[in-house]
Design a protein around this motif. Structure first.
Motif: not given
Ligand SMILES: [Zn+2]
Ligand SMILES: [Zn+2]
Length: 290
Positions: A69-81
Motif C-alpha cells: 500500500t502506498y499510504l504506508i510510511n514507516l518513517a513518519s514522525p506522527d505516531p498515529v500514522l
C-alpha cells in the motif's frame, strides 16, 4: 531476464494473473490490497491459496511479486500514522505470503524533515515486527525495499540509506531490494551507458550487496534526470529512452532477475506492446554486451 508487468486485480487475483499472461508477461506484480486505502485486504485464505495454486500451475507466468500500500510510511514522525503503517505492512506481508509471492515491494516512506537518523529506529522496528508476525516456516516472502525517487524527504533515495536500514534490521535475510529505473534516474544516479551501468552495479554490490537485489521495476521517466519526482513513462517515450535502459538491462549480473513494467500504457497500465518493447530493449542490451 524475465519481463514482467504490474497488473490490476479489480476483477480478482486469478483474472489479474490471466491478464498478465495475455499481455505476454512472465512475471506479474499485484497490489495486496487497494493501494490508496487503509482498508485491509478483502482476500480470504481460500482466495489466496487459490491464487497460489493457479500461479504455481501456470504455464507461462513463473512468479508473482506484490506491491504494498502506498499510504504506508514507516518513517513518519506522527505516531498515529506510524502505528497504522506498521499494522498495514504486517497485513500486506501476510497477504503476499499467502499468495506465494517472491517479494513484497515497499516504499519505506518519508521522515518529513525529522531526518534519516531520527526515523531509522521506527523503520527498523516496523520491518522486524512485520517479518516476525508472518510464519517464516518454509518459504518466507521477503520485504523488498524500493529505491526512492527522492521527493519530499523519502527514505531510500540512495543505496547507502537502504544498506543502513537493512543493517540496522539485523541484516535479516528476508530483506531485499527492488531497483526502480525511473526512481534511480530521478534521484540522480546515472546508468544510461555501459560504463555507468557497470558503476551502478558495483555501487549496489558495495552497499546493499547484489544478493539482496531481487527484482527491477522497468520504467522510463516523464521527468528529467535528477528531478526527484516519481513519474513513470512508457519505455522509449521518456527522458531515459530505450538506449539508456538497454545498458543496464544487458548487464550480466542482472540476468537472473525479473524486470517488471509499471508503465502507464494507454492509461490502464502495461499492454502487450509495452511488454514487446521491454523485451526489445533488453535484447538490445544483451547485444551491446556481446
Ligand atoms: Zn513502488
Ligand atoms: Zn516502482
Amino acid at each position: 531476464m524475465r519481463i514482467g508487468a504490474h497488473v490490476r486485480a479489480g476483477k480478482g487475483l486469478v483474472p489479474a494473473l490471466a491478464h498478465g499472461a495475455e499481455i505476454g508477461a512472465e512475471v506479474v506484480q499485484i497490489f495486496t490490497q487497494s493501494p490508496r486505502m487503509w482498508k485491509p485486504s478483502q482476500y480470504g485464505p481460500e482466495v489466496l491459496a487459490g491464487y497460489r495454486a493457479a500461479q504455481l500451475a501456470h504455464p507461462t507466468v513463473t512468479s508473482t511479486f506484490c506491491h504494498a500500500t502506498y499510504l504506508i510510511n514507516l518513517a513518519s514522525p506522527d505516531p498515529v500514522l506510524a502505528d497504522k503503517s506498521r499494522a498495514c505492512l504486517t497485513a500486506n506481508l501476510a497477504t503476499a505470503e499467502g499468495m506465494g509471492a517472491d517479494g513484497l515491494v515497499l516504499h519505506i516512506g518519508s521522515h518529513r524533515g525529522s531526518g534519516f537518523d531520527t526515523a531509522l529506529p521506527g523503520v527498523v522496528d516496523a520491518l522486524v515486527e512485520a517479518l516476525d508476525a508472518v510464519d517464516a516456516s518454509e518459504d518466507p516472502c521477503p520485504v523488498l525495499l524500493e529505491n526512492a525517487a527522492g521527493a519530499g524527504d523519502t527514505v531510500g533515495r540512495s543505496f547507502e540509506e537502504l544498506a543502513r536500514v537493512i543493517e540496522a534490521a539485523g541484516a535479516d535475510e528476508r530483506l531485499g531490494v527492488c531497483l526502480d529505473t525511473q526512481h534511480l534516474w530521478a534521484s540522480g544516479i546515472p546508468f544510461a551507458t555501459t560504463a555507468e551501468a557497470d558503476a551502478l552495479v558495483d555501487l549496489i554490490g558495495g552497499t546493499v550487496g547484489l544478493d539482496r537485489l531481487r527484482c527491477l521495476h522497468l520504467n522510463d521517466s516523464k521527468v528529467a534526470f535528477g528531478a526527484n519526482k516519481d513519474r513513470h513513462e512508457n519505455i522509449g517515450d521518456g527522458t531515459i529512452g530505450s538506449d539508456g535502459l538497454s545498458a543496464l538491462l544487458g548487464h550480466p549480473a542482472l540476468q537472473g532477475l525479473a524486470a517488471i513494467l509499471e508503465v502507464p500504457g494507454a492509461g490502464d497500465g502495461p499492454r502487450a506492446e509495452d511488454v514487446v518493447k521491454a523485451r526489445e530493449v533488453w535484447q538490445a542490451g544483451i547485444a551491446l554486451r556481446s
